[in-house]
Design a protein around this motif. Sequence first.
Motif, PDB file in Angstrom:
ATOM      1  N   GLU A 116      19.657  62.716  -2.035  1.00  0.00           N
ATOM      2  CA  GLU A 116      19.778  62.317  -0.558  1.00  0.00           C
ATOM      3  C   GLU A 116      20.621  62.810   0.167  1.00  0.00           C
TER       4      GLU A 116
ATOM      5  N   SER B 272      19.325  65.971   2.222  1.00  0.00           N
ATOM      6  CA  SER B 272      17.855  65.266   2.783  1.00  0.00           C
ATOM      7  C   SER B 272      18.233  65.014   4.049  1.00  0.00           C
ATOM      8  N   GLU B 273      19.187  64.188   4.100  1.00  0.00           N
ATOM      9  CA  GLU B 273      20.107  62.996   5.250  1.00  0.00           C
ATOM     10  C   GLU B 273      20.340  64.334   6.021  1.00  0.00           C
TER      11      GLU B 273
ATOM     12  N   TYR C 256      24.218  57.805   3.560  1.00  0.00           N
ATOM     13  CA  TYR C 256      24.076  58.197   2.448  1.00  0.00           C
ATOM     14  C   TYR C 256      25.689  59.113   2.054  1.00  0.00           C
TER      15      TYR C 256
ATOM     16  N   THR D 161      24.151  53.361   0.799  1.00  0.00           N
ATOM     17  CA  THR D 161      23.906  53.432   2.214  1.00  0.00           C
ATOM     18  C   THR D 161      23.642  52.375   2.302  1.00  0.00           C
TER      19      THR D 161
ATOM     20  N   GLN E 158       9.557  67.392  -0.733  1.00  0.00           N
ATOM     21  CA  GLN E 158       9.672  66.008  -1.170  1.00  0.00           C
ATOM     22  C   GLN E 158       8.522  65.482  -1.996  1.00  0.00           C
TER      23      GLN E 158
ATOM     24  N   ASP F 243      15.460  57.214   0.721  1.00  0.00           N
ATOM     25  CA  ASP F 243      14.636  57.151  -0.705  1.00  0.00           C
ATOM     26  C   ASP F 243      14.211  58.636  -0.771  1.00  0.00           C
ATOM     27  N   ASN F 244      14.766  59.662  -0.456  1.00  0.00           N
ATOM     28  CA  ASN F 244      14.213  61.186  -0.452  1.00  0.00           C
ATOM     29  C   ASN F 244      15.310  62.048  -1.558  1.00  0.00           C
ATOM     30  N   ALA F 245      15.528  61.780  -3.186  1.00  0.00           N
ATOM     31  CA  ALA F 245      15.571  61.855  -4.384  1.00  0.00           C
ATOM     32  C   ALA F 245      14.503  63.010  -4.917  1.00  0.00           C
TER      33      ALA F 245
END
Length: 375
Positions: A71, A74-75, A88, A101, A204, A228-230
Amino acid sequence: MFEKYEGIINLEQILEEEYNYHFDGDLRKLYETDFVELEGNGVDAAFWITYKGERYLFKPLKDASINIWGELLSEAIAKHLGIPCAEYRACNLGTQKGVITKSIIKDDEIMLLGCEIFQRFINDYKYSENKNILKDANFRELYEIPDNFLELNDYDKKRYIFNYINNLEQAWSIIHELDLLEIEETTIVEHLKKMLIFDLITLQVDRHPNNWAITKAKSYYYPSELFDNATSFGLGYIDMKNRMQQFKNEFMNSKYKKDTTELERIIYAASPNFTLSNDNVYDTNRRKKDNHFKVLNDLLYISDKETYDEVLNMFESITEDTIDTLISELEKTNGITMPSNVYFYVTTLLNYHLEKSRELIYEYGRKYNYGSTLR
Protein backbone atom coordinates in the motif's frame (compact mmCIF):
# COMPACT_ATOMS: atom_id res chain seq x y z
CA MET A 1 -3.54 12.97 6.95
CA PHE A 2 -2.75 12.86 10.70
CA GLU A 3 -0.27 15.68 10.08
CA LYS A 4 0.30 16.30 13.79
CA TYR A 5 1.52 12.73 14.32
CA GLU A 6 5.02 11.70 13.35
CA GLY A 7 5.90 8.13 12.53
CA ILE A 8 3.56 5.20 13.09
CA ILE A 9 -0.02 6.19 13.92
CA ASN A 10 -0.91 4.85 17.37
CA LEU A 11 -4.64 4.18 17.19
CA GLU A 12 -4.84 3.72 20.96
CA GLN A 13 -3.78 7.36 21.33
CA ILE A 14 -6.44 8.44 18.82
CA LEU A 15 -9.10 6.54 20.77
CA GLU A 16 -8.01 8.23 24.01
CA GLU A 17 -7.93 11.74 22.53
CA GLU A 18 -11.05 11.57 20.36
CA TYR A 19 -13.36 9.31 22.37
CA ASN A 20 -11.81 9.14 25.85
CA TYR A 21 -11.74 5.39 25.28
CA HIS A 22 -9.02 3.27 26.84
CA PHE A 23 -8.22 0.26 24.67
CA ASP A 24 -7.32 -2.67 26.93
CA GLY A 25 -6.56 -5.10 24.12
CA ASP A 26 -10.10 -6.49 23.91
CA LEU A 27 -11.05 -6.06 20.25
CA ARG A 28 -14.54 -7.50 20.68
CA LYS A 29 -15.33 -4.86 23.29
CA LEU A 30 -14.01 -2.13 20.96
CA TYR A 31 -16.15 -3.42 18.10
CA GLU A 32 -19.27 -3.07 20.26
CA THR A 33 -18.78 0.70 20.64
CA ASP A 34 -20.98 3.06 18.61
CA PHE A 35 -17.99 4.90 17.07
CA VAL A 36 -16.56 1.85 15.32
CA GLU A 37 -18.04 0.40 12.12
CA LEU A 38 -16.80 -3.07 11.20
CA GLU A 39 -15.76 -3.95 7.65
CA GLY A 40 -15.61 -7.73 7.69
CA ASN A 41 -15.84 -10.39 10.38
CA GLY A 42 -13.74 -11.62 13.27
CA VAL A 43 -11.10 -9.98 15.42
CA ASP A 44 -8.87 -9.37 12.40
CA ALA A 45 -11.54 -7.35 10.59
CA ALA A 46 -10.87 -3.88 9.25
CA PHE A 47 -12.97 -1.12 10.79
CA TRP A 48 -13.96 2.48 10.22
CA ILE A 49 -13.51 5.21 12.80
CA THR A 50 -14.15 8.97 12.66
CA TYR A 51 -11.36 11.37 13.57
CA LYS A 52 -11.64 15.16 13.36
CA GLY A 53 -14.78 14.83 11.23
CA GLU A 54 -13.15 12.46 8.70
CA ARG A 55 -13.72 8.71 8.37
CA TYR A 56 -10.69 6.42 8.44
CA LEU A 57 -10.33 2.72 7.73
CA PHE A 58 -7.87 0.69 9.78
CA LYS A 59 -6.71 -2.43 7.92
CA PRO A 60 -4.73 -5.01 9.92
CA LEU A 61 -2.23 -6.85 7.73
CA LYS A 62 -0.73 -10.31 8.12
CA ASP A 63 3.07 -10.18 8.05
CA ALA A 64 2.66 -6.41 8.30
CA SER A 65 6.39 -5.61 8.27
CA ILE A 66 6.42 -7.11 4.74
CA ASN A 67 2.97 -6.51 3.27
CA ILE A 68 2.56 -2.95 4.49
CA TRP A 69 4.85 -1.87 1.65
CA GLY A 70 2.32 -2.84 -1.00
CA GLU A 71 0.00 0.00 0.00
CA LEU A 72 2.67 2.52 1.00
CA LEU A 73 4.94 2.21 -2.02
CA SER A 74 1.99 1.95 -4.43
CA GLU A 75 0.63 5.25 -3.17
CA ALA A 76 4.05 6.88 -3.53
CA ILE A 77 4.50 5.61 -7.10
CA ALA A 78 0.94 6.60 -8.07
CA LYS A 79 1.50 10.15 -6.84
CA HIS A 80 4.89 10.26 -8.57
CA LEU A 81 3.05 9.39 -11.79
CA GLY A 82 0.36 12.01 -11.12
CA ILE A 83 -2.39 9.44 -10.52
CA PRO A 84 -4.79 10.19 -7.63
CA CYS A 85 -4.49 7.53 -4.93
CA ALA A 86 -5.87 6.98 -1.44
CA GLU A 87 -3.47 8.01 1.32
CA TYR A 88 -2.01 5.39 3.65
CA ARG A 89 -0.03 5.55 6.89
CA ALA A 90 1.46 2.79 9.01
CA CYS A 91 -0.79 2.21 12.02
CA ASN A 92 -0.81 0.02 15.14
CA LEU A 93 -3.57 -0.97 17.54
CA GLY A 94 -2.25 -3.13 20.36
CA THR A 95 -0.66 -6.17 18.72
CA GLN A 96 -2.38 -5.46 15.39
CA LYS A 97 -0.24 -3.77 12.76
CA GLY A 98 -1.39 -2.46 9.41
CA VAL A 99 -2.36 0.73 7.60
CA ILE A 100 -4.94 3.43 8.09
CA THR A 101 -6.49 5.33 5.19
CA LYS A 102 -8.91 8.24 4.93
CA SER A 103 -12.20 7.69 3.11
CA ILE A 104 -11.92 8.84 -0.50
CA ILE A 105 -15.59 9.88 -0.72
CA LYS A 106 -17.39 12.73 1.02
CA ASP A 107 -20.68 12.46 2.89
CA ASP A 108 -22.72 13.73 -0.07
CA GLU A 109 -21.02 11.42 -2.60
CA ILE A 110 -21.69 7.88 -3.74
CA MET A 111 -19.01 5.43 -4.81
CA LEU A 112 -19.94 3.00 -7.57
CA LEU A 113 -17.62 0.01 -7.52
CA GLY A 114 -16.80 -1.69 -10.80
CA CYS A 115 -18.99 -4.66 -9.83
CA GLU A 116 -21.93 -2.31 -9.19
CA ILE A 117 -21.41 -0.65 -12.57
CA PHE A 118 -21.37 -4.06 -14.25
CA GLN A 119 -24.45 -5.22 -12.32
CA ARG A 120 -26.39 -2.05 -13.14
CA PHE A 121 -25.50 -2.50 -16.80
CA ILE A 122 -26.69 -6.11 -16.81
CA ASN A 123 -29.89 -5.24 -14.91
CA ASP A 124 -30.72 -2.35 -17.23
CA TYR A 125 -29.51 -3.87 -20.49
CA LYS A 126 -31.92 -2.30 -22.95
CA TYR A 127 -31.30 -4.23 -26.14
CA SER A 128 -32.97 -7.47 -25.11
CA GLU A 129 -36.30 -8.55 -23.65
CA ASN A 130 -34.73 -11.71 -22.28
CA LYS A 131 -34.27 -11.33 -18.51
CA ASN A 132 -31.36 -13.74 -18.57
CA ILE A 133 -29.19 -11.81 -20.99
CA LEU A 134 -26.53 -14.51 -21.02
CA LYS A 135 -29.01 -16.53 -23.05
CA ASP A 136 -29.20 -13.69 -25.56
CA ALA A 137 -26.95 -14.65 -28.47
CA ASN A 138 -26.71 -11.03 -29.61
CA PHE A 139 -25.48 -9.94 -26.18
CA ARG A 140 -22.96 -12.75 -26.02
CA GLU A 141 -21.68 -11.89 -29.47
CA LEU A 142 -21.50 -8.15 -28.78
CA TYR A 143 -19.61 -8.61 -25.51
CA GLU A 144 -17.78 -11.73 -26.67
CA ILE A 145 -19.10 -13.86 -23.81
CA PRO A 146 -18.08 -17.52 -24.30
CA ASP A 147 -20.94 -19.98 -24.71
CA ASN A 148 -19.66 -22.08 -21.81
CA PHE A 149 -20.90 -19.39 -19.42
CA LEU A 150 -24.37 -20.89 -19.97
CA GLU A 151 -23.22 -24.07 -18.25
CA LEU A 152 -22.35 -22.28 -14.99
CA ASN A 153 -24.67 -21.98 -11.99
CA ASP A 154 -26.18 -18.56 -11.25
CA TYR A 155 -23.59 -17.68 -8.60
CA ASP A 156 -20.63 -18.54 -10.82
CA LYS A 157 -22.21 -16.78 -13.81
CA LYS A 158 -22.28 -13.52 -11.90
CA ARG A 159 -18.83 -14.02 -10.39
CA TYR A 160 -17.14 -15.17 -13.59
CA ILE A 161 -18.75 -12.71 -15.99
CA PHE A 162 -17.68 -9.75 -13.83
CA ASN A 163 -14.11 -11.00 -13.87
CA TYR A 164 -14.32 -11.74 -17.59
CA ILE A 165 -15.47 -8.25 -18.57
CA ASN A 166 -13.13 -6.57 -16.06
CA ASN A 167 -10.96 -4.88 -18.67
CA LEU A 168 -10.50 -1.44 -20.21
CA GLU A 169 -12.28 -2.26 -23.45
CA GLN A 170 -15.44 -3.65 -21.85
CA ALA A 171 -15.48 -1.16 -18.96
CA TRP A 172 -15.35 1.68 -21.50
CA SER A 173 -18.23 0.19 -23.46
CA ILE A 174 -20.32 -0.34 -20.32
CA ILE A 175 -19.56 3.09 -18.83
CA HIS A 176 -20.68 4.57 -22.15
CA GLU A 177 -24.12 3.10 -21.45
CA LEU A 178 -24.39 5.17 -18.24
CA ASP A 179 -25.24 8.21 -20.38
CA LEU A 180 -22.55 10.39 -18.86
CA LEU A 181 -21.48 13.75 -20.16
CA GLU A 182 -18.75 13.39 -22.77
CA ILE A 183 -16.17 15.04 -20.53
CA GLU A 184 -17.11 12.73 -17.64
CA GLU A 185 -16.76 9.62 -19.78
CA THR A 186 -13.47 10.83 -21.27
CA THR A 187 -12.03 11.63 -17.82
CA ILE A 188 -13.10 8.29 -16.35
CA VAL A 189 -11.79 6.21 -19.25
CA GLU A 190 -8.49 8.11 -19.26
CA HIS A 191 -8.15 7.35 -15.54
CA LEU A 192 -8.87 3.65 -16.13
CA LYS A 193 -6.21 3.61 -18.84
CA LYS A 194 -3.68 5.08 -16.44
CA MET A 195 -4.80 2.60 -13.79
CA LEU A 196 -4.10 -0.23 -16.25
CA ILE A 197 -0.60 1.13 -16.97
CA PHE A 198 0.00 1.67 -13.23
CA ASP A 199 -0.95 -1.95 -12.54
CA LEU A 200 1.41 -3.11 -15.28
CA ILE A 201 4.21 -1.06 -13.72
CA THR A 202 3.64 -2.17 -10.13
CA LEU A 203 2.70 -5.80 -10.88
CA GLN A 204 -0.67 -5.30 -9.22
CA VAL A 205 -2.73 -8.49 -9.58
CA ASP A 206 -5.83 -7.80 -7.48
CA ARG A 207 -7.68 -5.09 -9.43
CA HIS A 208 -10.95 -7.03 -9.42
CA PRO A 209 -14.25 -5.13 -9.92
CA ASN A 210 -14.46 -4.35 -6.19
CA ASN A 211 -11.06 -2.64 -6.31
CA TRP A 212 -11.80 0.21 -8.70
CA ALA A 213 -14.68 2.66 -8.81
CA ILE A 214 -16.17 5.90 -10.02
CA THR A 215 -17.72 8.51 -7.74
CA LYS A 216 -20.99 10.36 -8.13
CA ALA A 217 -21.13 13.84 -6.61
CA LYS A 218 -24.73 15.06 -6.95
CA SER A 219 -25.23 14.67 -10.72
CA TYR A 220 -21.55 14.68 -11.69
CA TYR A 221 -19.40 11.56 -12.15
CA TYR A 222 -15.63 11.45 -11.79
CA PRO A 223 -13.01 8.69 -11.35
CA SER A 224 -12.31 7.52 -7.80
CA GLU A 225 -8.78 7.50 -6.47
CA LEU A 226 -6.84 4.24 -6.65
CA PHE A 227 -7.20 2.06 -3.57
CA ASP A 228 -6.40 -1.45 -2.32
CA ASN A 229 -2.96 -1.89 -3.86
CA ALA A 230 -1.64 -4.33 -1.26
CA THR A 231 -0.67 -7.05 -3.76
CA SER A 232 1.72 -4.88 -5.77
CA PHE A 233 5.43 -5.79 -6.16
CA GLY A 234 4.83 -9.50 -5.63
CA LEU A 235 3.53 -8.97 -2.08
CA GLY A 236 0.48 -10.42 -0.34
CA TYR A 237 1.23 -14.10 -0.97
CA ILE A 238 0.97 -16.80 1.68
CA ASP A 239 4.31 -17.40 3.44
CA MET A 240 6.04 -14.32 2.10
CA LYS A 241 9.29 -15.06 3.95
CA ASN A 242 9.71 -18.34 2.10
CA ARG A 243 8.73 -16.69 -1.20
CA MET A 244 11.31 -13.93 -0.71
CA GLN A 245 14.04 -16.46 0.06
CA GLN A 246 13.07 -18.53 -2.96
CA PHE A 247 13.22 -15.41 -5.11
CA LYS A 248 16.69 -14.53 -3.80
CA ASN A 249 17.94 -18.06 -4.49
CA GLU A 250 16.57 -18.04 -8.04
CA PHE A 251 17.95 -14.56 -8.67
CA MET A 252 21.43 -15.80 -7.76
CA ASN A 253 20.94 -18.99 -9.81
CA SER A 254 19.82 -17.00 -12.85
CA LYS A 255 23.09 -15.06 -12.80
CA TYR A 256 25.10 -18.27 -12.53
CA LYS A 257 23.09 -20.29 -15.08
CA LYS A 258 22.22 -17.32 -17.32
CA ASP A 259 18.67 -18.67 -17.33
CA THR A 260 15.81 -16.56 -15.92
CA THR A 261 13.01 -19.10 -16.45
CA GLU A 262 12.50 -19.98 -12.79
CA LEU A 263 13.06 -16.40 -11.67
CA GLU A 264 10.31 -15.15 -13.97
CA ARG A 265 8.04 -17.96 -12.85
CA ILE A 266 8.16 -16.44 -9.36
CA ILE A 267 7.85 -12.82 -10.51
CA TYR A 268 4.91 -13.50 -12.81
CA ALA A 269 3.19 -16.20 -10.75
CA ALA A 270 -0.06 -14.19 -10.90
CA SER A 271 -1.58 -12.17 -13.73
CA PRO A 272 -3.20 -8.72 -13.71
CA ASN A 273 -6.92 -8.84 -12.96
CA PHE A 274 -7.86 -5.65 -14.84
CA THR A 275 -6.54 -6.07 -18.38
CA LEU A 276 -6.78 -4.39 -21.77
CA SER A 277 -9.54 -6.51 -23.31
CA ASN A 278 -11.24 -9.87 -22.96
CA ASP A 279 -8.71 -11.15 -25.49
CA ASN A 280 -6.43 -11.30 -22.46
CA VAL A 281 -8.53 -14.07 -20.89
CA TYR A 282 -7.19 -17.41 -22.06
CA ASP A 283 -9.11 -19.77 -19.76
CA THR A 284 -12.71 -18.77 -19.08
CA ASN A 285 -13.41 -21.77 -16.86
CA ARG A 286 -10.58 -20.96 -14.45
CA ARG A 287 -10.68 -17.20 -15.11
CA LYS A 288 -6.99 -17.23 -16.04
CA LYS A 289 -5.64 -14.07 -17.67
CA ASP A 290 -2.55 -13.21 -19.66
CA ASN A 291 0.59 -12.07 -17.88
CA HIS A 292 1.74 -8.48 -17.65
CA PHE A 293 3.91 -8.67 -20.77
CA LYS A 294 1.11 -9.97 -22.98
CA VAL A 295 -1.20 -7.17 -21.78
CA LEU A 296 1.54 -4.57 -22.26
CA ASN A 297 2.34 -5.98 -25.69
CA ASP A 298 -1.33 -5.77 -26.72
CA LEU A 299 -1.58 -2.21 -25.40
CA LEU A 300 1.48 -1.14 -27.40
CA TYR A 301 0.15 -2.90 -30.49
CA ILE A 302 -2.99 -0.73 -30.59
CA SER A 303 -1.29 2.48 -29.38
CA ASP A 304 -0.86 5.59 -31.45
CA LYS A 305 2.22 7.78 -30.97
CA GLU A 306 0.59 9.78 -28.16
CA THR A 307 -0.40 6.70 -26.15
CA TYR A 308 2.97 5.08 -26.80
CA ASP A 309 4.74 8.15 -25.41
CA GLU A 310 2.48 8.13 -22.36
CA VAL A 311 3.30 4.48 -21.63
CA LEU A 312 7.00 5.08 -22.25
CA ASN A 313 7.15 8.15 -20.01
CA MET A 314 5.36 6.38 -17.15
CA PHE A 315 7.67 3.37 -17.28
CA GLU A 316 10.81 5.49 -17.69
CA SER A 317 9.94 7.74 -14.76
CA ILE A 318 10.28 4.87 -12.27
CA THR A 319 14.03 4.32 -12.02
CA GLU A 320 16.15 2.55 -9.41
CA ASP A 321 16.96 5.93 -7.86
CA THR A 322 13.28 6.88 -7.85
CA ILE A 323 12.34 3.70 -6.00
CA ASP A 324 15.10 4.21 -3.41
CA THR A 325 14.08 7.83 -2.87
CA LEU A 326 10.41 6.93 -2.42
CA ILE A 327 11.25 4.16 0.05
CA SER A 328 13.47 6.53 2.08
CA GLU A 329 10.70 9.14 2.21
CA LEU A 330 8.16 6.51 3.28
CA GLU A 331 10.47 5.25 6.03
CA LYS A 332 10.85 8.79 7.38
CA THR A 333 7.14 9.64 7.21
CA ASN A 334 5.95 6.38 8.76
CA GLY A 335 8.73 5.89 11.29
CA ILE A 336 9.55 2.42 10.03
CA THR A 337 12.43 0.76 8.21
CA MET A 338 11.96 -1.62 5.31
CA PRO A 339 13.59 -4.90 6.39
CA SER A 340 16.66 -5.80 4.33
CA ASN A 341 15.11 -8.98 2.91
CA VAL A 342 11.99 -7.05 1.90
CA TYR A 343 14.12 -4.30 0.34
CA PHE A 344 16.08 -6.81 -1.74
CA TYR A 345 12.91 -8.60 -2.84
CA VAL A 346 10.83 -5.52 -3.72
CA THR A 347 13.54 -3.46 -5.40
CA THR A 348 15.18 -6.33 -7.28
CA LEU A 349 11.88 -7.75 -8.48
CA LEU A 350 10.53 -4.34 -9.50
CA ASN A 351 13.71 -3.22 -11.24
CA TYR A 352 13.96 -6.49 -13.15
CA HIS A 353 10.33 -6.18 -14.26
CA LEU A 354 10.68 -2.53 -15.27
CA GLU A 355 13.86 -3.14 -17.26
CA LYS A 356 12.26 -6.04 -19.11
CA SER A 357 9.12 -3.98 -19.76
CA ARG A 358 11.10 -1.03 -21.08
CA GLU A 359 12.94 -3.33 -23.50
CA LEU A 360 9.58 -4.31 -24.97
CA ILE A 361 8.50 -0.66 -25.18
CA TYR A 362 11.75 0.36 -26.88
CA GLU A 363 11.30 -2.47 -29.36
CA TYR A 364 7.99 -0.94 -30.44
CA GLY A 365 9.61 2.48 -30.65
CA ARG A 366 12.19 1.16 -33.09
CA LYS A 367 9.63 -0.85 -35.04
CA TYR A 368 7.38 2.16 -35.65
CA ASN A 369 10.22 4.69 -35.81
CA TYR A 370 8.90 6.85 -32.98
CA GLY A 371 11.67 9.46 -33.28
CA SER A 372 13.10 10.51 -29.92
CA THR A 373 11.89 7.32 -28.25
CA LEU A 374 14.48 5.19 -30.05
CA ARG A 375 16.77 3.29 -27.68
